[in-house]
Design a protein around this motif. Structure first.
Motif: not given
Length: 71
Positions: A6-14
């Protein structure tokens, strides 16, 4: 088979806000291959996120001696 996150996890990773990631999608930037499921769920392929992250991670600083030569 391609795995998605999910996008929220991608944002956290980045290390960015979800809103920044959404703006990148609108601007055609960020990890490629995302898909929108329903009204609010956006998923990214794991491979694409990893490639984007490694390509956009700043280089590690090199260690420099403190004080210059001969000190």
């Amino acid at each position: 088979m391609t795995r998605f996150i999910p996008a929220r996890e991608v944002a956290a990773m980045l290390g960015i806000q979800s809103a920044t990631l959404a703006r990148w999608r609108r601007d055609g930037r960020g990890p490629a291959g995302w898909v929108k499921i329903g009204a609010t769920l956006v998923l990214y392929p794991v491979d694409s996120v990893q490639s984007f992250s490694s390509a956009h991670t700043p280089n590690q600083p090199t260690s420099q001696p403190v004080g210059g030569l001969g000190t």
